[in-house]
Design a protein around this motif. Sequence first.
Motif, PDB file in Angstrom:
ATOM      1  N   GLU A 104       4.233  -0.849  -2.573  1.00  0.00           N
ATOM      2  CA  GLU A 104       5.415  -0.111  -3.020  1.00  0.00           C
ATOM      3  C   GLU A 104       6.311  -0.944  -3.933  1.00  0.00           C
ATOM      4  O   GLU A 104       7.128  -0.399  -4.658  1.00  0.00           O
ATOM      5  CB  GLU A 104       6.192   0.438  -1.823  1.00  0.00           C
ATOM      6  CG  GLU A 104       6.819  -0.596  -0.942  1.00  0.00           C
ATOM      7  CD  GLU A 104       7.548   0.023   0.257  1.00  0.00           C
ATOM      8  OE1 GLU A 104       7.329   1.211   0.565  1.00  0.00           O
ATOM      9  OE2 GLU A 104       8.336  -0.702   0.870  1.00  0.00           O
ATOM     10  N   ARG A 123       2.787   6.393   3.886  1.00  0.00           N
ATOM     11  CA  ARG A 123       3.235   5.006   3.753  1.00  0.00           C
ATOM     12  C   ARG A 123       2.611   4.197   4.881  1.00  0.00           C
ATOM     13  O   ARG A 123       2.553   4.666   6.021  1.00  0.00           O
ATOM     14  CB  ARG A 123       4.756   4.960   3.852  1.00  0.00           C
ATOM     15  CG  ARG A 123       5.366   3.606   3.622  1.00  0.00           C
ATOM     16  CD  ARG A 123       6.906   3.719   3.591  1.00  0.00           C
ATOM     17  NE  ARG A 123       7.506   2.463   3.249  1.00  0.00           N
ATOM     18  CZ  ARG A 123       7.890   1.550   4.142  1.00  0.00           C
ATOM     19  NH1 ARG A 123       7.744   1.766   5.435  1.00  0.00           N
ATOM     20  NH2 ARG A 123       8.426   0.419   3.733  1.00  0.00           N
ATOM     21  N   ARG A 124       2.151   2.996   4.564  1.00  0.00           N
ATOM     22  CA  ARG A 124       1.577   2.096   5.568  1.00  0.00           C
ATOM     23  C   ARG A 124       2.418   0.815   5.592  1.00  0.00           C
ATOM     24  O   ARG A 124       2.246  -0.050   4.723  1.00  0.00           O
ATOM     25  CB  ARG A 124       0.128   1.751   5.223  1.00  0.00           C
ATOM     26  CG  ARG A 124      -0.808   2.935   5.169  1.00  0.00           C
ATOM     27  CD  ARG A 124      -2.231   2.466   4.893  1.00  0.00           C
ATOM     28  NE  ARG A 124      -3.081   3.529   4.434  1.00  0.00           N
ATOM     29  CZ  ARG A 124      -3.792   4.332   5.224  1.00  0.00           C
ATOM     30  NH1 ARG A 124      -3.719   4.199   6.515  1.00  0.00           N
ATOM     31  NH2 ARG A 124      -4.554   5.272   4.702  1.00  0.00           N
ATOM     32  N   PRO A 125       3.310   0.683   6.565  1.00  0.00           N
ATOM     33  CA  PRO A 125       4.144  -0.527   6.649  1.00  0.00           C
ATOM     34  C   PRO A 125       3.284  -1.775   6.824  1.00  0.00           C
ATOM     35  O   PRO A 125       2.305  -1.766   7.578  1.00  0.00           O
ATOM     36  CB  PRO A 125       5.008  -0.278   7.889  1.00  0.00           C
ATOM     37  CG  PRO A 125       4.968   1.195   8.111  1.00  0.00           C
ATOM     38  CD  PRO A 125       3.621   1.650   7.610  1.00  0.00           C
ATOM     39  N   GLY A 126       3.631  -2.840   6.100  1.00  0.00           N
ATOM     40  CA  GLY A 126       2.951  -4.120   6.244  1.00  0.00           C
ATOM     41  C   GLY A 126       1.478  -4.122   5.868  1.00  0.00           C
ATOM     42  O   GLY A 126       0.744  -5.019   6.247  1.00  0.00           O
ATOM     43  N   TYR A 127       1.042  -3.158   5.078  1.00  0.00           N
ATOM     44  CA  TYR A 127      -0.374  -3.027   4.716  1.00  0.00           C
ATOM     45  C   TYR A 127      -0.861  -4.197   3.872  1.00  0.00           C
ATOM     46  O   TYR A 127      -1.980  -4.667   4.030  1.00  0.00           O
ATOM     47  CB  TYR A 127      -0.573  -1.712   3.960  1.00  0.00           C
ATOM     48  CG  TYR A 127      -2.006  -1.388   3.629  1.00  0.00           C
ATOM     49  CD1 TYR A 127      -2.859  -0.874   4.596  1.00  0.00           C
ATOM     50  CD2 TYR A 127      -2.511  -1.577   2.345  1.00  0.00           C
ATOM     51  CE1 TYR A 127      -4.171  -0.562   4.294  1.00  0.00           C
ATOM     52  CE2 TYR A 127      -3.821  -1.263   2.034  1.00  0.00           C
ATOM     53  CZ  TYR A 127      -4.648  -0.757   3.011  1.00  0.00           C
ATOM     54  OH  TYR A 127      -5.951  -0.452   2.718  1.00  0.00           O
ATOM     55  N   ALA A 136       4.819  -2.919   2.358  1.00  0.00           N
ATOM     56  CA  ALA A 136       4.275  -1.587   2.645  1.00  0.00           C
ATOM     57  C   ALA A 136       3.459  -1.068   1.478  1.00  0.00           C
ATOM     58  O   ALA A 136       3.712  -1.377   0.316  1.00  0.00           O
ATOM     59  CB  ALA A 136       5.409  -0.615   2.953  1.00  0.00           C
ATOM     60  N   THR A 138       2.208   2.438  -0.428  1.00  0.00           N
ATOM     61  CA  THR A 138       2.373   3.862  -0.613  1.00  0.00           C
ATOM     62  C   THR A 138       0.975   4.422  -0.735  1.00  0.00           C
ATOM     63  O   THR A 138       0.184   3.947  -1.556  1.00  0.00           O
ATOM     64  CB  THR A 138       3.181   4.174  -1.886  1.00  0.00           C
ATOM     65  OG1 THR A 138       4.476   3.586  -1.759  1.00  0.00           O
ATOM     66  CG2 THR A 138       3.313   5.672  -2.104  1.00  0.00           C
TER      67      THR A 138
END
Length: 145
Positions: A104, A123-127, A136, A138
């Motif tokens: 992001e 959204r994937r936090p800490g991906y 994160a 998107t």
Amino acid sequence: DGAALLAAQHAEAFADPTVTGPAWDAAAFAGLLATRGTRALLAAQDGEPLGLLLLRTAADEAEILTLGVRPAARRAGVAAALVAAALDTARREGVARMFLEVAETNAPACALYAAAGFTPVGRRPGYFRLGGRPVAATVMARPLG
């Protein structure tokens, strides 16, 4: 060796891990390319590689796994051409929808994908780990109908 070429291109495109994350090595590319439905698209001019895109398809979905352009070839439409080629490839294979994850914090990449018709769907936090810190992703998608 194709995997070594892709790894060299990826290393140049992902030279700043604080922005792009770590580059993938030849073993990573070889492993991915050995997976059914995975293929690499390479952009070149006069025999000189400019950028790469790794695409994986399964059933009626596809995913852009990575996209990288050499710094000297950026802002010349190479990434947009690779995304268009991936969309065309997937469409020909009967794919209905394409996905990707993008950091992001990577505004140029987010804008590229939005211009290609992708919209945020999650959204994937800490991906991602960029420069040692979690960022994160998107999740973006685009129908191919």
